[in-house]
Design an enzyme around this catalytic site. Sequence first.
Site, PDB file in Angstrom:
ATOM      1  N   ARG A 176      -4.143   0.885  -4.558  1.00  0.00           N
ATOM      2  CA  ARG A 176      -3.622  -0.112  -3.411  1.00  0.00           C
ATOM      3  C   ARG A 176      -5.014  -0.743  -2.937  1.00  0.00           C
ATOM      4  O   ARG A 176      -5.918   0.061  -2.462  1.00  0.00           O
ATOM      5  CB  ARG A 176      -2.840   0.226  -2.495  1.00  0.00           C
ATOM      6  N   HIS A 236      -3.530  -6.209 -11.709  1.00  0.00           N
ATOM      7  CA  HIS A 236      -2.420  -5.151 -11.222  1.00  0.00           C
ATOM      8  C   HIS A 236      -1.783  -4.647 -12.686  1.00  0.00           C
ATOM      9  O   HIS A 236      -0.233  -4.889 -12.687  1.00  0.00           O
ATOM     10  CB  HIS A 236      -1.353  -5.430 -10.177  1.00  0.00           C
TER      11      HIS A 236
HETATM   12  P1  NDP Z   1       1.764  10.653  -4.961  1.00  0.00           P
HETATM   13  O1  NDP Z   1       2.502  10.586  -3.749  1.00  0.00           O
HETATM   14  O2  NDP Z   1       2.341  11.719  -6.308  1.00  0.00           O
HETATM   15  O3  NDP Z   1       0.516  11.737  -4.770  1.00  0.00           O
HETATM   16  C1  NDP Z   1      -0.280  11.051  -3.953  1.00  0.00           C
HETATM   17  C2  NDP Z   1      -1.601  12.016  -4.112  1.00  0.00           C
HETATM   18  O4  NDP Z   1      -2.541  11.266  -3.028  1.00  0.00           O
HETATM   19  C3  NDP Z   1      -1.274  13.495  -3.608  1.00  0.00           C
HETATM   20  O5  NDP Z   1      -2.313  14.227  -4.232  1.00  0.00           O
HETATM   21  C4  NDP Z   1      -1.731  13.373  -2.010  1.00  0.00           C
HETATM   22  O6  NDP Z   1      -2.137  14.714  -1.643  1.00  0.00           O
HETATM   23  C5  NDP Z   1      -2.894  12.710  -2.071  1.00  0.00           C
HETATM   24  N1  NDP Z   1      -3.073  11.857  -0.521  1.00  0.00           N
HETATM   25  C6  NDP Z   1      -2.331  11.396   0.023  1.00  0.00           C
HETATM   26  N2  NDP Z   1      -2.758  11.157   1.394  1.00  0.00           N
HETATM   27  C7  NDP Z   1      -3.945  11.591   1.404  1.00  0.00           C
HETATM   28  C8  NDP Z   1      -4.802  11.725   2.300  1.00  0.00           C
HETATM   29  N3  NDP Z   1      -4.661  11.282   3.478  1.00  0.00           N
HETATM   30  N4  NDP Z   1      -6.011  12.627   1.977  1.00  0.00           N
HETATM   31  C9  NDP Z   1      -6.107  13.070   0.733  1.00  0.00           C
HETATM   32  N5  NDP Z   1      -5.186  12.958  -0.137  1.00  0.00           N
HETATM   33  C10 NDP Z   1      -4.150  12.130   0.057  1.00  0.00           C
HETATM   34  O7  NDP Z   1       1.607   9.437  -5.755  1.00  0.00           O
HETATM   35  P2  NDP Z   1       1.477   9.010  -7.255  1.00  0.00           P
HETATM   36  O8  NDP Z   1       0.320   9.657  -7.682  1.00  0.00           O
HETATM   37  O9  NDP Z   1       2.689   8.599  -7.643  1.00  0.00           O
HETATM   38  O10 NDP Z   1       0.909   7.237  -6.946  1.00  0.00           O
HETATM   39  C11 NDP Z   1      -0.379   7.087  -6.211  1.00  0.00           C
HETATM   40  C12 NDP Z   1      -0.330   5.449  -5.801  1.00  0.00           C
HETATM   41  O11 NDP Z   1      -0.775   4.985  -7.140  1.00  0.00           O
HETATM   42  C13 NDP Z   1       0.926   4.909  -5.333  1.00  0.00           C
HETATM   43  O12 NDP Z   1       1.196   5.189  -4.184  1.00  0.00           O
HETATM   44  C14 NDP Z   1       0.771   3.246  -5.687  1.00  0.00           C
HETATM   45  O13 NDP Z   1       0.038   3.028  -4.624  1.00  0.00           O
HETATM   46  C15 NDP Z   1      -0.297   3.373  -6.978  1.00  0.00           C
HETATM   47  N6  NDP Z   1       0.123   2.961  -8.089  1.00  0.00           N
HETATM   48  C16 NDP Z   1      -0.350   1.893  -8.620  1.00  0.00           C
HETATM   49  C17 NDP Z   1       0.024   1.192  -9.920  1.00  0.00           C
HETATM   50  C18 NDP Z   1      -0.777   0.007 -10.914  1.00  0.00           C
HETATM   51  O14 NDP Z   1      -0.296  -0.152 -11.730  1.00  0.00           O
HETATM   52  N7  NDP Z   1      -2.006  -0.191 -10.307  1.00  0.00           N
HETATM   53  C19 NDP Z   1       1.228   2.054 -10.559  1.00  0.00           C
HETATM   54  C20 NDP Z   1       1.930   2.872  -9.804  1.00  0.00           C
HETATM   55  C21 NDP Z   1       1.439   3.541  -8.813  1.00  0.00           C
HETATM   56  P3  NDP Z   1      -1.079  16.044  -1.527  1.00  0.00           P
HETATM   57  O15 NDP Z   1      -1.091  16.237  -3.423  1.00  0.00           O
HETATM   58  O16 NDP Z   1      -1.806  16.969  -0.906  1.00  0.00           O
HETATM   59  O17 NDP Z   1       0.218  15.453  -1.229  1.00  0.00           O
HETATM   60  C1  OXD Z   2       4.015   0.579  -8.915  1.00  0.00           C
HETATM   61  C2  OXD Z   2       2.853  -0.276  -9.035  1.00  0.00           C
HETATM   62  O1  OXD Z   2       4.022   1.043  -7.659  1.00  0.00           O
HETATM   63  O2  OXD Z   2       3.168  -1.150 -10.232  1.00  0.00           O
HETATM   64  O3  OXD Z   2       4.842   0.939  -9.566  1.00  0.00           O
HETATM   65  O4  OXD Z   2       2.020  -0.551  -8.270  1.00  0.00           O
END
Ligand code: NDP
Ligand code: OXD
Length: 314
Positions: free
Chosen positions: A229, A277
């Site tokens: 993001r 995106h």
């Molecule tokens: P998850 O919730 O599965 O994983 C999030 C990860 O971030 C976890 O490892 C979590 O730690 C870590 N995290 C969260 N907060 C912190 C923090 N404060 N400090 C350190 N680590 C942190 O999310 P996803 O992997 O499913 O997705 C990640 C993001 O990707 C989504 O939120 C979205 O914004 C983005 N996205 C972008 C897309 C695109 O096309 N550009 C498509 C889909 C998603 P922990 O393991 O300890 O919980």
């Molecule tokens: C999603 C994205 O959240 O496309 O799926 O960013």
Amino acid sequence: MKTVIPLIAQLSEAETAAWLAALKPALPDCTLVLAADLTVAQRATVEVAIAANPDLADLLALPRLQWVQSLWAGVERLVAETAGAEFAVVKMSDPQLAATMAEAVLAWTLYLHRDMPRYQTQQRAQIWRQHFLPLPSQRTIGLLGLGDLGTQAAEKLVQQGFTVCGWSRTPRMIAGVETFSGEAGLNEVLQQSQIVVCLLPLTKTTHHRLNHQTLALLPPGASLINLARGAIVDTDALIKHLDCGHLSHAVLDVFDTEPLPPHSPLWHHPQITVLPHIAAPTNKQTAALVAADNINQFLSSGEIPPRVDRNLGY
Ligand code: NDP
Ligand code: OXD
């Protein structure tokens, strides 16, 4: 009688129709209805809804709503807009989406590893010059976020021979990856990453987590790939680090405002690659099956799938 499941979405007509076409065969025992078409009686029965950019009012009009299945992996807007609401939010957790994201991480890592921005610039100036190519193992890639998406991406980079480290909030173990957590862990990962890939969710804690101070920890000549993001990165700080030559390139798929406004300096910055995106588009067929599995499981057992922690914001 079939269970009524509303699809609450603010999408184009064509997108909505395509989602209905993917969801209906996956939920043969349910009646899928658009929010606008719900009768008063149906509204009173709904316990689970499927959402994509929903209008908050449509969700709040469901008095028995227990949980919402998001069609997107990123739920930051849904969670923020429904703060204080009783119902649970379940994000899209689709292995195909994770595979698509891992492919994007590999593609843009290779783009930087193989010096493509530099060769593009050279071509424009008709410069024929070859540069040293390190082995993948001599290149450390740091992954911020080791969730559904970060884990598969880390594994893909390891398979490709890169040296990979990663950072998460709580400790995580991934074969072949040096993992870190907590504040000190971020510093360690940044200090050793020649390419840093952001796959964190946007929360109160991750907002501008990559700012002037943290970007300064990256080694000289490092690059950033942000596929998560926009607001996780302080854009002004990033531009300063690129302009002064500390960082060499940034690949940005996500922005504070999307679509990226025409006046944004990012469009024409020579060290920035702008993507609209496109890192991991949701595949409707596979995502529909994930949503349907979650809903069927709930209908048979009453169990809500793992939900977003509203305090943590992800
Ligand atoms: P998850 O919730 O599965 O994983 C999030 C990860 O971030 C976890 O490892 C979590 O730690 C870590 N995290 C969260 N907060 C912190 C923090 N404060 N400090 C350190 N680590 C942190 O999310 P996803 O992997 O499913 O997705 C990640 C993001 O990707 C989504 O939120 C979205 O914004 C983005 N996205 C972008 C897309 C695109 O096309 N550009 C498509 C889909 C998603 P922990 O393991 O300890 O919980
Ligand atoms: C999603 C994205 O959240 O496309 O799926 O960013």
